[in-house]
Design an enzyme around this catalytic site. Structure first.
Site, mmCIF file in Angstrom:
data_model
loop_
_atom_site.group_PDB
_atom_site.id
_atom_site.type_symbol
_atom_site.label_atom_id
_atom_site.label_comp_id
_atom_site.label_asym_id
_atom_site.label_seq_id
_atom_site.Cartn_x
_atom_site.Cartn_y
_atom_site.Cartn_z
ATOM 1 N N HIS B 24 38.908 48.634 46.364
ATOM 2 C CA HIS B 24 40.336 48.027 46.419
ATOM 3 C C HIS B 24 41.435 48.347 45.328
ATOM 4 O O HIS B 24 42.006 47.724 44.865
ATOM 5 C CB HIS B 24 40.465 46.376 46.955
ATOM 6 C CG HIS B 24 39.926 45.489 45.865
ATOM 7 N ND1 HIS B 24 40.065 45.434 44.591
ATOM 8 C CD2 HIS B 24 39.148 44.604 45.826
ATOM 9 C CE1 HIS B 24 39.610 44.385 43.835
ATOM 10 N NE2 HIS B 24 38.850 43.964 44.783
ATOM 11 N N HIS B 78 31.090 32.913 47.536
ATOM 12 C CA HIS B 78 32.488 33.541 47.557
ATOM 13 C C HIS B 78 32.722 34.176 48.903
ATOM 14 O O HIS B 78 31.700 35.227 49.224
ATOM 15 C CB HIS B 78 32.312 34.651 46.422
ATOM 16 C CG HIS B 78 33.609 35.332 45.837
ATOM 17 N ND1 HIS B 78 34.857 34.911 46.581
ATOM 18 C CD2 HIS B 78 33.747 36.551 45.346
ATOM 19 C CE1 HIS B 78 35.721 35.542 46.164
ATOM 20 N NE2 HIS B 78 35.213 36.777 45.563
ATOM 21 N N GLU B 80 34.644 36.609 49.527
ATOM 22 C CA GLU B 80 35.290 38.131 49.632
ATOM 23 C C GLU B 80 34.179 38.790 50.500
ATOM 24 O O GLU B 80 33.193 38.764 50.281
ATOM 25 C CB GLU B 80 35.411 38.504 48.374
ATOM 26 C CG GLU B 80 36.484 39.783 48.281
ATOM 27 C CD GLU B 80 36.938 40.084 46.910
ATOM 28 O OE1 GLU B 80 36.686 39.526 45.902
ATOM 29 O OE2 GLU B 80 37.742 40.862 46.612
ATOM 30 N N ASP B 82 32.893 41.974 50.408
ATOM 31 C CA ASP B 82 31.738 42.636 49.536
ATOM 32 C C ASP B 82 30.551 41.723 49.728
ATOM 33 O O ASP B 82 29.375 41.993 49.188
ATOM 34 C CB ASP B 82 32.110 43.139 48.350
ATOM 35 C CG ASP B 82 32.693 42.274 47.497
ATOM 36 O OD1 ASP B 82 33.419 41.441 47.757
ATOM 37 O OD2 ASP B 82 32.951 42.423 46.318
ATOM 38 N N HIS B 145 37.241 34.068 41.071
ATOM 39 C CA HIS B 145 38.591 34.233 41.242
ATOM 40 C C HIS B 145 39.214 34.163 42.455
ATOM 41 O O HIS B 145 40.276 34.534 42.792
ATOM 42 C CB HIS B 145 38.760 35.761 40.818
ATOM 43 C CG HIS B 145 38.212 36.831 41.807
ATOM 44 N ND1 HIS B 145 39.022 37.716 42.394
ATOM 45 C CD2 HIS B 145 37.025 36.959 42.114
ATOM 46 C CE1 HIS B 145 38.235 38.325 43.115
ATOM 47 N NE2 HIS B 145 36.942 38.087 43.144
ATOM 48 N N ASP B 164 31.179 36.351 41.217
ATOM 49 C CA ASP B 164 31.722 37.560 40.572
ATOM 50 C C ASP B 164 31.946 37.359 39.332
ATOM 51 O O ASP B 164 32.143 38.543 38.291
ATOM 52 C CB ASP B 164 33.296 37.892 41.362
ATOM 53 C CG ASP B 164 33.015 38.553 42.390
ATOM 54 O OD1 ASP B 164 31.881 39.339 42.677
ATOM 55 O OD2 ASP B 164 34.190 38.499 43.277
ATOM 56 N N TYR B 191 35.945 45.017 34.135
ATOM 57 C CA TYR B 191 35.841 43.828 35.451
ATOM 58 C C TYR B 191 36.639 42.801 35.125
ATOM 59 O O TYR B 191 37.651 42.264 35.727
ATOM 60 C CB TYR B 191 34.448 43.626 35.635
ATOM 61 C CG TYR B 191 34.303 43.016 36.945
ATOM 62 C CD1 TYR B 191 34.056 43.512 38.125
ATOM 63 C CD2 TYR B 191 34.402 41.560 36.937
ATOM 64 C CE1 TYR B 191 33.845 42.904 39.108
ATOM 65 C CE2 TYR B 191 34.576 40.811 38.103
ATOM 66 C CZ TYR B 191 33.939 41.608 39.368
ATOM 67 O OH TYR B 191 33.859 40.994 40.673
ATOM 68 N N HIS B 224 27.802 41.384 40.944
ATOM 69 C CA HIS B 224 27.890 42.953 40.878
ATOM 70 C C HIS B 224 27.112 43.354 39.441
ATOM 71 O O HIS B 224 27.387 42.767 38.382
ATOM 72 C CB HIS B 224 29.333 43.420 40.675
ATOM 73 C CG HIS B 224 30.006 43.059 41.844
ATOM 74 N ND1 HIS B 224 29.908 43.927 43.009
ATOM 75 C CD2 HIS B 224 30.997 42.294 42.165
ATOM 76 C CE1 HIS B 224 30.723 43.472 43.951
ATOM 77 N NE2 HIS B 224 31.413 42.434 43.260
#
Lengths: 53, 395
Positions: B24, B78, B80, B82, B145, B164, B191, B224
């Site tokens: 992104h 989370h 999101e 991914d 986040h 994350d 990051y 990650h």
């Protein structure tokens, strides 16, 4: 009544709408929110809000 | 990536995305991983899933340990995509009736991503879940986040599943901090700079809170990159340091150029800053990625921005980096603007307005030069750089 914006996440407190999920009735001014009220989106406390321009 | 046992009965069953280079708008030159964690206890628990398209690899990894249908509880730290993109397939495979634990905000947000009527359990901050010999604790980490973000902590194993936070976009067979080497810190820093910088005040509060409740952490498992097991304190301390945003004696001169005039100015300004003993570097925007520029912004004291005036406006790539920077809310910066122009010369004023909106301490006036800078013009740029360097030294 003024709207206030959360500096952390951008949520806008609109006094006309209040925050019914947190027990705040529509028509409650920002100043009249309880001291322990937090942003319903991100949990920031009242001190992290500023008046919307 | 095959399933790897990271503690007795706890496995990383995530996948490696070797080829992703644009996450992104964030450049991931080393690819990334989408980590997911399987805990086999009296109840079998899966923490997070992986990006859509990798679900078969996830199921294959789980199958090496246990039949995925035996998963009793799904936890989403989370929303999101991914980490949630494979939820529909995974829930369908393990059974749509299985409980799906997430934060209260996760409940709202997952429902806005996926139309399935799953068996949601929206947890309270601090709520515990017994899964046999282990107890999992859920910690809300709103806006770290996303509003839905939470951590899951296992007190018996002293493992923090941190979503994350503490992650890095790094694809590799090395799965732990003690295997990968020190270069991983540059990925962790990038990051932080690109995903978390704007939430720095909340991170400091969270680290304080974790200390207050005495959370004993021996391993941090982000969603990650590598797992921190040798020295989890190192990444926590780095987060505290980055969050305080105490800059180094460093300036960056970020610019774009059309006919090399603004470039000449940038290099003269950089040389001037450097002459005052401050680390300086000209960064040409089209030769760098915005996410790498942000990593440089994180610990720089002065952010000097240059743009030619194009059709009464900023050069478009300069607007790109200014917009991106503004959203990440860098703090404690000195700002300055410069640029070459042909006839109207609005760029310096426009850059200054943007940097002022970010509450930078501005060096005024900015430096404008018509058409091509001559030797006097370059000497003025050098002096402008010295002025910036002296301001950095004063702070």
């Amino acid at each position: 009544m003024d709207k206030y914006v959360c500096n952390v996440c951008g949520y806008v407190y609109d006094p006309e709408a209040g925050d019914p999920d947190s027990g705040v009735d529509p028509g409650t001014a920002f100043a009249d929110l309880p001291a322990d009220w937090v942003c319903p989106v991100c949990g920031a406390d009242k001190s992290e809000f500023s008046k919307e321009d | 990536m095959r399933a790897v046992e990271i503690a007795k009965g706890v496995y990383n069953v995530g996948v490696i995305d070797w080829n992703i280079r644009d996450f992104h708008g964030y450049s991931t030159e080393k690819g990334s991983t989408y980590n997911a964690f399987l805990i086999v206890d009296e109840k079998v628990v899966l923490i997070d899933t992986v990006k859509k398209g990798f679900e078969d690899q996830l199921l294959d990894n789980i199958s090496r340990i246990i039949d995925p249908k035996k998963i009793d509880i799904m936890i989403s730290n989370h929303t999101e995509m991914d980490h949630s993109g494979s939820l529909p397939k995974i829930m369908h495979y393990i059974g749509e009736e299985k409980p799906l634990y997430c934060s209260k905000m996760g409940l709202k947000n997952l429902a806005q991503h996926f139309k399935q009527q799953w068996n949601y359990h929206g947890v309270e901050n601090g709520e515990e879940l017994n899964i046999g010999s282990r107890t999992l604790t859920f910690l809300e980490t709103r806006m770290l986040h996303w509003p839905d973000s939470m951590f899951t902590y296992c007190k018996e194993d002293k493992i923090l599943f941190s979503s994350d936070a503490f992650g890095q976009h790094y694809a590799g067979y090395e799965m732990f901090d003690d295997v990968v080497g020190h270069t991983i810190m540059s990925h962790a820093k990038k990051y932080f700079a690109n995903i978390l910088m704007l939430y720095a005040p909340k991170i400091l509060k969270l680290i304080e809170h974790v200390g207050e409740i005495g959370l004993d952490i021996e391993m941090i498992c982000p969603d990650h990159g590598i797992i921190w097991r040798k020295d989890p304190g190192k990444i926590i301390e780095a987060y505290a340091q980055w969050s305080r945003q105490i800059p180094e004696k460093k300036a960056i001169v970020v610019y774009d150029t059309m006919w090399h005039s603004t470039q000449k100015m940038a290099e003269a300004i950089s040389a001037g800053i450097s002459a005052e003993g401050v680390s300086a570097r000209p960064i040409h925007i089209r030769s760098s990625h915005r996410s790498d520029i942000m990593t440089e912004v994180l610990d720089a004291k002065a952010i000097v921005v240059g743009s030619p005036t194009l059709n009464n406006n900023l050069f478009p790539t300069v607007s790109d980096i200014l917009t991106y920077m503004k959203g990440l809310k860098p703090k404690n910066k000195i700002g300055a603007a410069f640029g070459s122009y042909g006839w109207s010369g609005e760029s310096v004023k426009l850059i200054s307005a943007e940097l002022e909106a970010m509450k930078f301490d501005m060096i005024e006036p900015g430096m404008k030069i018509q058409y091509v800078p001559d030797s006097d013009g370059l000497a003025s740029c050098m002096e402008f750089g010295r002025q910036i360097g002296r301001a950095v030294n004063r702070q």
